[in-house]
Design a protein around this motif. Structure first.
Motif, mmCIF file in Angstrom:
data_model
loop_
_atom_site.group_PDB
_atom_site.id
_atom_site.type_symbol
_atom_site.label_atom_id
_atom_site.label_comp_id
_atom_site.label_asym_id
_atom_site.label_seq_id
_atom_site.Cartn_x
_atom_site.Cartn_y
_atom_site.Cartn_z
ATOM 1 N N THR A 155 -3.029 -17.271 54.218
ATOM 2 C CA THR A 155 -2.704 -18.126 55.353
ATOM 3 C C THR A 155 -1.631 -19.140 55.001
ATOM 4 O O THR A 155 -0.655 -19.330 55.738
ATOM 5 N N GLU A 156 -1.781 -19.802 53.850
ATOM 6 C CA GLU A 156 -0.825 -20.847 53.479
ATOM 7 C C GLU A 156 0.563 -20.268 53.219
ATOM 8 O O GLU A 156 1.577 -20.943 53.462
ATOM 9 N N VAL A 157 0.649 -19.035 52.737
ATOM 10 C CA VAL A 157 1.947 -18.399 52.525
ATOM 11 C C VAL A 157 2.649 -18.165 53.861
ATOM 12 O O VAL A 157 3.851 -18.429 54.015
ATOM 13 N N ILE A 158 1.909 -17.695 54.845
ATOM 14 C CA ILE A 158 2.487 -17.441 56.168
ATOM 15 C C ILE A 158 2.980 -18.742 56.789
ATOM 16 O O ILE A 158 4.077 -18.791 57.366
ATOM 17 N N VAL A 159 2.188 -19.812 56.678
ATOM 18 C CA VAL A 159 2.567 -21.091 57.275
ATOM 19 C C VAL A 159 3.819 -21.656 56.601
ATOM 20 O O VAL A 159 4.741 -22.145 57.272
ATOM 21 N N VAL A 160 3.878 -21.579 55.272
ATOM 22 C CA VAL A 160 5.046 -22.086 54.547
ATOM 23 C C VAL A 160 6.301 -21.315 54.928
ATOM 24 O O VAL A 160 7.359 -21.907 55.216
ATOM 25 N N TRP A 161 6.211 -19.991 54.985
ATOM 26 C CA TRP A 161 7.398 -19.206 55.275
ATOM 27 C C TRP A 161 7.798 -19.274 56.743
ATOM 28 O O TRP A 161 8.978 -19.083 57.076
ATOM 29 N N LEU A 204 7.968 -28.408 56.882
ATOM 30 C CA LEU A 204 8.186 -27.928 55.523
ATOM 31 C C LEU A 204 8.038 -29.060 54.518
ATOM 32 O O LEU A 204 7.471 -28.877 53.428
ATOM 33 N N ALA A 205 8.532 -30.239 54.882
ATOM 34 C CA ALA A 205 8.477 -31.388 53.971
ATOM 35 C C ALA A 205 7.040 -31.757 53.617
ATOM 36 O O ALA A 205 6.737 -32.067 52.456
ATOM 37 N N VAL A 206 6.138 -31.727 54.597
ATOM 38 C CA VAL A 206 4.758 -32.133 54.315
ATOM 39 C C VAL A 206 4.028 -31.093 53.460
ATOM 40 O O VAL A 206 2.993 -31.408 52.856
ATOM 41 N N MET A 207 4.574 -29.878 53.390
ATOM 42 C CA MET A 207 3.943 -28.850 52.559
ATOM 43 C C MET A 207 4.510 -28.787 51.148
ATOM 44 O O MET A 207 3.960 -28.112 50.272
ATOM 45 N N LEU A 208 5.627 -29.480 50.897
ATOM 46 C CA LEU A 208 6.260 -29.445 49.575
ATOM 47 C C LEU A 208 5.328 -29.908 48.452
ATOM 48 O O LEU A 208 5.351 -29.316 47.360
ATOM 49 N N PRO A 209 4.508 -30.966 48.638
ATOM 50 C CA PRO A 209 3.599 -31.345 47.547
ATOM 51 C C PRO A 209 2.638 -30.230 47.156
ATOM 52 O O PRO A 209 2.335 -30.055 45.967
ATOM 53 N N PHE A 210 2.150 -29.461 48.119
ATOM 54 C CA PHE A 210 1.249 -28.352 47.808
ATOM 55 C C PHE A 210 1.992 -27.242 47.056
ATOM 56 O O PHE A 210 1.450 -26.630 46.135
ATOM 57 N N ILE A 211 3.250 -26.991 47.477
ATOM 58 C CA ILE A 211 4.061 -25.980 46.797
ATOM 59 C C ILE A 211 4.354 -26.420 45.364
ATOM 60 O O ILE A 211 4.272 -25.619 44.421
ATOM 61 N N ALA A 212 4.678 -27.719 45.188
ATOM 62 C CA ALA A 212 4.994 -28.238 43.856
ATOM 63 C C ALA A 212 3.770 -28.174 42.945
ATOM 64 O O ALA A 212 3.893 -27.895 41.741
ATOM 65 N N ARG A 213 2.596 -28.421 43.495
ATOM 66 C CA ARG A 213 1.372 -28.418 42.681
ATOM 67 C C ARG A 213 1.030 -27.016 42.182
ATOM 68 O O ARG A 213 0.652 -26.831 41.021
ATOM 69 N N SER A 214 1.167 -26.022 43.060
ATOM 70 C CA SER A 214 0.794 -24.652 42.687
ATOM 71 C C SER A 214 1.954 -23.856 42.112
ATOM 72 O O SER A 214 1.739 -22.827 41.468
ATOM 73 N N GLY A 215 3.187 -24.306 42.362
ATOM 74 C CA GLY A 215 4.360 -23.553 41.941
ATOM 75 C C GLY A 215 4.826 -22.622 43.043
ATOM 76 O O GLY A 215 4.012 -22.059 43.780
ATOM 77 N N PHE A 216 6.152 -22.470 43.152
ATOM 78 C CA PHE A 216 6.693 -21.655 44.238
ATOM 79 C C PHE A 216 6.261 -20.200 44.122
ATOM 80 O O PHE A 216 6.158 -19.490 45.130
ATOM 81 N N ALA A 217 6.002 -19.747 42.898
ATOM 82 C CA ALA A 217 5.584 -18.354 42.705
ATOM 83 C C ALA A 217 4.297 -18.048 43.459
ATOM 84 O O ALA A 217 4.078 -16.913 43.894
ATOM 85 N N ALA A 218 3.436 -19.070 43.619
ATOM 86 C CA ALA A 218 2.171 -18.861 44.336
ATOM 87 C C ALA A 218 2.389 -18.627 45.818
ATOM 88 O O ALA A 218 1.489 -18.143 46.512
ATOM 89 N N TYR A 219 3.578 -18.983 46.310
ATOM 90 C CA TYR A 219 3.882 -18.828 47.734
ATOM 91 C C TYR A 219 4.910 -17.720 47.971
ATOM 92 O O TYR A 219 5.464 -17.632 49.066
ATOM 93 N N LYS A 220 5.150 -16.904 46.962
ATOM 94 C CA LYS A 220 6.071 -15.784 47.138
ATOM 95 C C LYS A 220 5.405 -14.711 47.990
ATOM 96 O O LYS A 220 4.319 -14.241 47.669
ATOM 97 N N PRO A 221 6.017 -14.323 49.105
ATOM 98 C CA PRO A 221 5.372 -13.360 50.004
ATOM 99 C C PRO A 221 5.452 -11.937 49.472
ATOM 100 O O PRO A 221 6.350 -11.592 48.701
#
Length: 315
Positions: free
Chosen positions: A204-210, A75-92
């Motif tokens: 795909t990235e949403v599934i991996v993050v969650w 999860l830690a290594v994916m935080l920069p990608f989440i921060a760049r796009s915003g958490f809303a982009a990863y809302k399932p």
């Protein structure tokens, strides 16, 4: 003269971008099933590297703590990608589905980590390759995927190649833990089938993050039972595990999104080839005759099914 170096650097970047664009266009013209096979093969290599590290860490630390820290670092290594796009982009779209899949995967991991410190790599490899069989059966029953004879034959040949390699090495010394490891295979198969279902409406990235979020949350209480603070070197290894695991699950989920899940299973037997090569190159473990013969059978079946799938069902 002072401007020549930046200009040259920009020229190299543009050249790299052009080559990358050409490679992307060529890859986009590949058959979707061949795309899926390539994604699946890449995930297998990443997971072999990951599992080699995880086994050593689970022997040094509590297995459940190892499980928790591996996904926490993922999860830690994916935080920069989440921060760049915003958490809303990863809302399932289906939060319950993500948590259900994470819960099932956590159960499989708990079973796997219970057994892995107690049985040999040969036994682990042999038992792990029952997974594709459970997945193929589930694909037929759950998704009604067409199971053409080529897929069954390739899976059978790949499993036969695995048996050629590992049968001489099976000792049975793991006793009950061999059965514990075997119990994890259908659980992981269920998790991967749920992943396939999620790819219908989740990126795909949403599934991996969650997956990282849910497994970390579910594993945390178990990790606290026998917590031991890792050393600095172990923290670095966990960070590497996070990178390998996240990349591996991204490749695996991409393969499920590209084609039928049953079409990707025969290539999973290549994992044994990756494991043999890593043992040879890193640990100087020369492959035995049975390993070489089994590896040829596995590679042959994988290449054959890839060519058949690329030509389509009427090929």
């Amino acid at each position: 003269m002072g401007r020549s170096a930046p200009t040259a650097a920009r020229g190299k970047r543009h050249l790299f971008a052009r080559h990358a664009a050409v490679a992307h266009r060529r890859a986009s013209r590949l058959d979707p099933t061949l795309h899926a096979l390539l994604w699946s093969a890449a995930s297998g290599l990443l997971f072999v590297l990951l599992n080699s590290l995880m086994r050593g860490l689970s022997i040094a630390l509590d297995p459940f703590q190892t499980q928790f820290l591996r996904y926490l670092m993922g999860l830690a290594v994916m935080l920069p990608f989440i921060a760049r796009s915003g958490f809303a982009a990863y809302k399932p779209h289906n939060t319950l589905g993500q948590f259900t899949r994470g819960g099932v995967h956590t159960i499989g991991l708990c079973i796997w980590f219970t057994a892995i410190p107690h049985i040999s790599i040969a036994d682990t490899t042999a038992i792990g390759f029952t997974g594709p069989i459970f997945i193929m059966l589930g694909a037929v029953l759950v998704f009604k995927e067409p199971m053409r004879w080529e897929r069954w034959l390739a899976a059978g040949l790949g499993f036969g190649g695995v048996l050629i390699v590992v049968a001489p090495k099976l000792t049975g010394s793991g006793g009950l833990y061999n059965l514990v490891m075997l119990a994890s295979a259908p659980v992981f198969a269920a998790s991967f089938l749920m992943t396939k279902a999620l790819t219908r409406y989740e990126r795909t990235e949403v599934i991996v993050v969650w997956q990282a979020i849910t497994v970390t949350l579910f594993s945390f209480p178990l990790a606290l039972l026998h917590w031991q603070w890792p050393s600095a070197g172990q923290w670095l290894l966990f960070l590497l595990c996070g990178l390998l695991g996240s990349a591996g699950h991204y490749c695996l989920t991409s393969s499920y999104a590209a084609a039928d899940i049953s079409a990707t299973q025969s290539v999973k037997f290549l994992d044994l080839v990756w494991a043999t090569l890593i043992g040879w190159l890193v640990f100087a473990d020369a492959p035995s005759r049975s390993t070489l013969i089994g590896g040829l059978v596995i590679c042959g079946s994988t290449i054959w099914i890839a060519r058949r799938e690329a030509r389509g069902p009427k090929g």
